[in-house]
Motif scaffolding. Structure first.
Motif, PDB file in Angstrom:
ATOM      1  N   MET A  34       0.829  -1.203   0.000  1.00 32.87           N
ATOM      2  CA  MET A  34       0.000   0.000   0.000  1.00 32.87           C
ATOM      3  C   MET A  34       0.867   1.259   0.000  1.00 32.87           C
ATOM      4  O   MET A  34       0.583   2.233  -0.709  1.00 32.87           O
ATOM      5  CB  MET A  34      -0.914  -0.014   1.223  1.00 32.87           C
ATOM      6  N   LEU A  37       2.357   1.774  -3.400  1.00 35.49           N
ATOM      7  CA  LEU A  37       1.354   2.304  -4.316  1.00 35.49           C
ATOM      8  C   LEU A  37       1.200   3.813  -4.117  1.00 35.49           C
ATOM      9  O   LEU A  37       1.111   4.581  -5.095  1.00 35.49           O
ATOM     10  CB  LEU A  37       0.021   1.596  -4.094  1.00 35.49           C
ATOM     11  N   ILE A  38       1.169   4.244  -2.864  1.00 31.25           N
ATOM     12  CA  ILE A  38       1.107   5.681  -2.584  1.00 31.25           C
ATOM     13  C   ILE A  38       2.335   6.390  -3.149  1.00 31.25           C
ATOM     14  O   ILE A  38       2.237   7.473  -3.746  1.00 31.25           O
ATOM     15  CB  ILE A  38       0.979   5.911  -1.066  1.00 31.25           C
ATOM     16  N   VAL A  41       2.011   6.742  -7.015  1.00 33.70           N
ATOM     17  CA  VAL A  41       1.081   7.822  -7.378  1.00 33.70           C
ATOM     18  C   VAL A  41       1.728   9.181  -7.135  1.00 33.70           C
ATOM     19  O   VAL A  41       1.614  10.105  -7.951  1.00 33.70           O
ATOM     20  CB  VAL A  41      -0.232   7.676  -6.588  1.00 33.70           C
ATOM     21  N   LEU A 120      -6.408  11.649  -4.712  1.00 34.14           N
ATOM     22  CA  LEU A 120      -6.270  10.188  -4.733  1.00 34.14           C
ATOM     23  C   LEU A 120      -5.331   9.703  -3.637  1.00 34.14           C
ATOM     24  O   LEU A 120      -5.557   8.628  -3.047  1.00 34.14           O
ATOM     25  CB  LEU A 120      -5.760   9.744  -6.103  1.00 34.14           C
ATOM     26  N   LEU A 121      -4.303  10.470  -3.335  1.00 33.01           N
ATOM     27  CA  LEU A 121      -3.370  10.071  -2.282  1.00 33.01           C
ATOM     28  C   LEU A 121      -4.068   9.992  -0.928  1.00 33.01           C
ATOM     29  O   LEU A 121      -3.825   9.080  -0.132  1.00 33.01           O
ATOM     30  CB  LEU A 121      -2.205  11.059  -2.221  1.00 33.01           C
ATOM     31  N   LEU A 124      -6.168   6.852  -0.943  1.00 30.92           N
ATOM     32  CA  LEU A 124      -5.359   5.648  -0.742  1.00 30.92           C
ATOM     33  C   LEU A 124      -4.949   5.494   0.721  1.00 30.92           C
ATOM     34  O   LEU A 124      -4.906   4.379   1.257  1.00 30.92           O
ATOM     35  CB  LEU A 124      -4.122   5.703  -1.639  1.00 30.92           C
ATOM     36  N   LEU A 127      -7.913   4.196   2.420  1.00 30.10           N
ATOM     37  CA  LEU A 127      -8.092   2.783   2.095  1.00 30.10           C
ATOM     38  C   LEU A 127      -7.155   1.909   2.923  1.00 30.10           C
ATOM     39  O   LEU A 127      -7.553   0.851   3.430  1.00 30.10           O
ATOM     40  CB  LEU A 127      -7.832   2.572   0.597  1.00 30.10           C
ATOM     41  N   GLY A 128      -5.899   2.352   3.061  1.00 27.36           N
ATOM     42  CA  GLY A 128      -4.970   1.623   3.908  1.00 27.36           C
ATOM     43  C   GLY A 128      -5.419   1.589   5.362  1.00 27.36           C
ATOM     44  O   GLY A 128      -5.264   0.585   6.058  1.00 27.36           O
ATOM     45  N   ALA A 170      -0.321   4.001   6.636  1.00 29.72           N
ATOM     46  CA  ALA A 170      -0.824   4.371   5.315  1.00 29.72           C
ATOM     47  C   ALA A 170      -1.434   5.763   5.337  1.00 29.72           C
ATOM     48  O   ALA A 170      -1.300   6.534   4.380  1.00 29.72           O
ATOM     49  CB  ALA A 170      -1.850   3.342   4.844  1.00 29.72           C
ATOM     50  N   GLY A 174      -0.154   8.742   2.975  1.00 30.30           N
ATOM     51  CA  GLY A 174      -1.075   9.358   2.034  1.00 30.30           C
ATOM     52  C   GLY A 174      -1.267  10.841   2.278  1.00 30.30           C
ATOM     53  O   GLY A 174      -1.234  11.655   1.345  1.00 30.30           O
TER      54      GLY A 174
END
Length: 259
Positions: A34, A37-38, A41, A120-121, A124, A127-128, A170, A174
């Motif tokens: 995760m 992924l951050i 992005v 989006l960050l 995310l 989401l984490g 996360a 983010g």
């Protein structure tokens, strides 16, 4: 100071993501995935802003090369305009040419993905957080069901508690990346605005002959001048015809008197 703030913001965001990812290198594959992924992005947003910033710097340098609109200075002709446009970054050549022709009313390209990636960050990171909370609650429930004494309960709760690391780590990555990217976007917009204002000042003076509005005014003035010349020529022709007619009448009258 302003020049250093843009790279400093980018570096701060990257360090925050790297710090969170470093804490997940051992035993936290989901949290590490995760965080990576951050980071991906964030890197995409930074890359777009860097391209935008380099284009703005190229525009600023090109505008500084434009001559001042002095009365005794030679006119900035079409060839000079083409040569000046060639010094611009390729991304801005056509938009700047359109802005010159439109008297400063045509927009220049702006970052398309960075504003979206900023939000989006944060998503995310949330989401984490939710994923970590799910892991924690699920593990806690299983631990409470299977534990028979305090020692076993303590050992069983160790894994669920690690899920909180995913949750809050996360979020930290983010939010930090979103804040850094948002600051970089704001600085890039301010830098572009200053460069565009300098360009518009030259459009109103040095580059004015190349605008459609100025060319239309010049064409209108030329048409008016041609119409005035044609009217004067018509009046002169009418005056000549009247003078010739008057002379003919005078000659006929003199001939009639002699007869």
């Amino acid at each position: 100071m302003n020049k250093m703030l843009f790279p400093a913001a980018g570096l701060a965001g990257a360090l925050a993501v790297a710090w969170v990812a470093a804490g997940y290198l051992q035993g936290h594959p989901m949290a590490l995935a995760m965080t990576l992924l951050i980071g991906a992005v964030y890197a995409a947003g930074v890359a777009e802003l860097l391209r935008h910033q380099r284009a703005t710097q190229g525009l600023q340098r090109a505008v500084e090369q434009l001559p001042a609109a002095d009365e005794g200075a030679p006119a900035f002709g079409t060839e000079a305009l083409a040569a000046w446009l060639a010094t611009l970054p390729e991304l801005l050549r056509a938009p700047v040419a359109r802005r010159v022709q439109a008297s400063g009313r045509a927009p220049l390209p702006a970052p398309a993905m960075a504003p979206y990636l900023t939000g989006l960050l944060v998503l995310l990171g949330m989401l984490g957080t939710f994923a970590g909370m799910i892991v924690t609650l699920r593990g806690t429930g299983l631990a409470l069901e299977s534990a028979g004494d305090v020692a076993t309960l303590r050992d069983s709760l160790a894994a669920p508690v690690r899920g909180l690391g995913l949750a809050f780590g996360a979020s930290v990555a983010g939010v930090a990346a979103s804040a850094a990217l948002g600051l970089m976007a704001a600085l890039a917009r301010r830098h572009r605005t200053a460069a565009v204002q300098a360009l518009d000042a030259h459009i109103a003076t040095t580059l004015l002959p190349h605008t459609h509005a100025h060319q239309q005014r010049q064409a209108l003035h030329a048409q008016q001048a041609q119409a005035a010349e044609a009217q004067q020529a018509h009046h002169a022709q009418q005056a000549e015809q009247a003078a010739a007619l008057l002379q003919a009448l005078q000659a006929q009258q003199a001939l009639a008197e002699r007869l």
